[in-house]
Design an enzyme around this catalytic site. Structure first.
Site, PDB file in Angstrom:
ATOM      1  CG  ASN A 265      -0.275  -0.198   2.511  1.00 50.48           C
ATOM      2  OD1 ASN A 265       0.482  -1.158   2.673  1.00 50.48           O
ATOM      3  ND2 ASN A 265      -0.485   0.683   3.451  1.00 50.48           N
ATOM      4  NE  ARG A 266       2.920   2.683   5.109  1.00 51.73           N
ATOM      5  CZ  ARG A 266       3.933   2.872   5.948  1.00 51.73           C
ATOM      6  NH1 ARG A 266       4.881   3.739   5.660  1.00 51.73           N
ATOM      7  NH2 ARG A 266       3.993   2.198   7.071  1.00 51.73           N
TER       8      ARG A 266
ATOM      9  CB  ILE B 255       9.893  -0.798  -1.724  1.00 48.54           C
ATOM     10  CG1 ILE B 255      11.046   0.169  -1.454  1.00 48.54           C
ATOM     11  CG2 ILE B 255      10.334  -1.921  -2.645  1.00 48.54           C
ATOM     12  CD1 ILE B 255      12.191  -0.413  -0.623  1.00 48.54           C
TER      13      ILE B 255
ATOM     14  NE  ARG C  43       0.595  -3.048   9.172  1.00 46.21           N
ATOM     15  CZ  ARG C  43       1.591  -2.786  10.020  1.00 46.21           C
ATOM     16  NH1 ARG C  43       1.850  -3.615  10.997  1.00 46.21           N
ATOM     17  NH2 ARG C  43       2.312  -1.698   9.867  1.00 46.21           N
TER      18      ARG C  43
ATOM     19  CE1 TYR D  95      14.540  -3.398   7.983  1.00 45.49           C
ATOM     20  CE2 TYR D  95      16.843  -2.983   7.427  1.00 45.49           C
ATOM     21  CZ  TYR D  95      15.511  -3.011   7.067  1.00 45.49           C
ATOM     22  OH  TYR D  95      15.141  -2.671   5.778  1.00 45.49           O
TER      23      TYR D  95
HETATM   24  P1  NDP Z   1       7.535   1.629   4.359  1.00 44.10           P
HETATM   25  O1  NDP Z   1       7.697   1.847   5.820  1.00 44.10           O
HETATM   26  O2  NDP Z   1       7.288   2.759   3.433  1.00 44.10           O
HETATM   27  O3  NDP Z   1       6.402   0.511   4.092  1.00 44.10           O
HETATM   28  C1  NDP Z   1       6.388  -0.671   4.816  1.00 44.10           C
HETATM   29  C2  NDP Z   1       5.231  -1.506   4.325  1.00 44.10           C
HETATM   30  O4  NDP Z   1       5.211  -2.740   5.069  1.00 44.10           O
HETATM   31  C3  NDP Z   1       3.881  -0.826   4.562  1.00 44.10           C
HETATM   32  O5  NDP Z   1       3.027  -1.150   3.509  1.00 44.10           O
HETATM   33  C4  NDP Z   1       3.419  -1.478   5.854  1.00 44.10           C
HETATM   34  O6  NDP Z   1       2.019  -1.489   6.024  1.00 44.10           O
HETATM   35  C5  NDP Z   1       3.922  -2.893   5.619  1.00 44.10           C
HETATM   36  N1  NDP Z   1       3.978  -3.671   6.861  1.00 44.10           N
HETATM   37  C6  NDP Z   1       4.772  -3.488   7.925  1.00 44.10           C
HETATM   38  N2  NDP Z   1       4.526  -4.409   8.869  1.00 44.10           N
HETATM   39  C7  NDP Z   1       3.535  -5.198   8.378  1.00 44.10           C
HETATM   40  C8  NDP Z   1       2.830  -6.312   8.861  1.00 44.10           C
HETATM   41  N3  NDP Z   1       3.063  -6.818  10.078  1.00 44.10           N
HETATM   42  N4  NDP Z   1       1.892  -6.875   8.092  1.00 44.10           N
HETATM   43  C9  NDP Z   1       1.615  -6.379   6.869  1.00 44.10           C
HETATM   44  N5  NDP Z   1       2.233  -5.309   6.350  1.00 44.10           N
HETATM   45  C10 NDP Z   1       3.175  -4.728   7.100  1.00 44.10           C
HETATM   46  O7  NDP Z   1       8.861   0.849   3.959  1.00 44.10           O
HETATM   47  P2  NDP Z   1       9.646   0.647   2.587  1.00 44.10           P
HETATM   48  O8  NDP Z   1       8.744   0.716   1.428  1.00 44.10           O
HETATM   49  O9  NDP Z   1      10.846   1.507   2.652  1.00 44.10           O
HETATM   50  O10 NDP Z   1      10.142  -0.838   2.824  1.00 44.10           O
HETATM   51  C11 NDP Z   1       9.600  -1.971   2.162  1.00 44.10           C
HETATM   52  C12 NDP Z   1      10.560  -3.139   2.378  1.00 44.10           C
HETATM   53  O11 NDP Z   1      11.837  -2.799   1.851  1.00 44.10           O
HETATM   54  C13 NDP Z   1      10.781  -3.451   3.862  1.00 44.10           C
HETATM   55  O12 NDP Z   1      10.882  -4.837   4.035  1.00 44.10           O
HETATM   56  C14 NDP Z   1      12.117  -2.782   4.148  1.00 44.10           C
HETATM   57  O13 NDP Z   1      12.781  -3.401   5.207  1.00 44.10           O
HETATM   58  C15 NDP Z   1      12.832  -2.982   2.829  1.00 44.10           C
HETATM   59  N6  NDP Z   1      13.928  -2.066   2.594  1.00 44.10           N
HETATM   60  C16 NDP Z   1      13.755  -0.700   2.611  1.00 44.10           C
HETATM   61  C17 NDP Z   1      14.831   0.131   2.387  1.00 44.10           C
HETATM   62  C18 NDP Z   1      14.716   1.623   2.380  1.00 44.10           C
HETATM   63  O14 NDP Z   1      15.772   2.283   2.306  1.00 44.10           O
HETATM   64  N7  NDP Z   1      13.538   2.189   2.447  1.00 44.10           N
HETATM   65  C19 NDP Z   1      16.167  -0.419   2.137  1.00 44.10           C
HETATM   66  C20 NDP Z   1      16.235  -1.832   2.119  1.00 44.10           C
HETATM   67  C21 NDP Z   1      15.150  -2.627   2.338  1.00 44.10           C
HETATM   68  P3  NDP Z   1       1.259  -0.258   6.775  1.00 44.10           P
HETATM   69  O15 NDP Z   1       1.090   0.825   5.749  1.00 44.10           O
HETATM   70  O16 NDP Z   1      -0.013  -0.882   7.219  1.00 44.10           O
HETATM   71  O17 NDP Z   1       2.142   0.168   7.927  1.00 44.10           O
END
Ligand code: NDP
Length: 234
Positions: free
Chosen positions: A11-12, A14, A34, A140
């Protein structure tokens, strides 16, 4: 008929960029969210990846509305940073539960249909930090390193059933997750990236979409860095 792809946390950030890229390339895309509504133009199912029953129900819903899930992008993830000396145990277990056990839950539910179909693409969103480590991110980094073991074991166990499992390891991506860094820290990170810029979510999405495509049919157990060169050598 187009393949069905499920993106967790789509939903947001990556996840959303990946969902849009896959949709542009002709996949039928469903994102987990969620709360609230799914993003405009995409199908959604409600699921928290820390809840096995919710993951099971989400897959059942996708299967009945769109057909078997053939591509899974395990993207949902959280951070709860802190120095090791002061990290409470629940900061460790909470991050592992969402980032690693969550991916395992999704994998275990997804492979049922994939084994039957003798086709599947599992793509895990790890991080450069899973390979290099980072101060303040023991929880992490451990969760992200764990995804490599999960993907490679899955690749070995299920390769014979036409299922591939690969890891994408992004570097620094401009999303809500990284928005809180101080300007000083951001400057330090920028200076250590050979390409001299941070990533847009779309940079990661394109690599994921390639792994989901027919062109990547012989790629499995791979860890693909998409990090501007920051993790080179790991
Ligand atoms: P955001 O914080 O922008 O988005 C995280 C997403 O994960 C949201 O959609 C969130 O949902 C969802 N989420 C978190 N916990 C849960 C859960 N328990 N059940 C279902 N959905 C969940 O993060 P990014 O887009 O930056 O990150 C996406 C992935 O990429 C992650 O795994 C992150 O670790 C990884 N990553 C990111 C990097 C970066 O620099 N940004 C670098 C390397 C890896 P909700 O909107 O409901 O909170």
């Amino acid at each position: 008929m187009s393949r069905v792809a499920l993106v967790t946390g789509g939903n947001r950030g990556i996840g959303l960029a990946t969902a849009r890229e896959l949709a542009d390339r002709g996949f039928t895309v469903v994102v987990t969210h969620r709360s609230g509504e799914p993003p405009e133009g995409l199908h959604g199912v409600q699921a928290d990846v820390t809840d096995s029953a919710a993951v099971d129900a989400a897959f059942s819903q996708v299967e009945s509305e769109h057909g078997p899930v053939e591509v899974v992008v395990a993207n949902a993830g959280i951070t709860r940073d802190g120095l090791l000396m002061r990290m409470p145990e629940d900061a460790f277990t909470e991050v592992l539960d969402a980032n690693l056990t969550g991916a395992w839950r999704v994998t275990q539910r997804a492979i049922r249909g994939m084994v039957k179909a003798r086709f599947g693409r599992l793509i895990y969103i790890s991080s450069v930090v899973g390979l290099t480590g980072a101060p303040g991110q023991a929880n992490y980094a451990a969760s992200k390193a764990g995804l490599v073991g999960l993907a490679r074991s899955t690749a070995r166990e299920l390769g014979g059933r036409g299922i591939t499992a690969n890891v994408v390891a992004p570097g620094y991506v401009d999303t809500d997750m990284t928005a809180e860094l101080t300007d000083k820290r951001r400057e330090e990170i920028l200076n250590s990236i050979p390409l001299g810029r941070t990533a847009a979510p779309e940079d990661i999405a394109k690599a994921v979409a390639w792994l989901a495509s027919d062109d990547a049919g012989y790629v499995t157990g791979a860890v693909l860095p998409v990090d501007g060169g920051i993790g080179m050598g790991h």
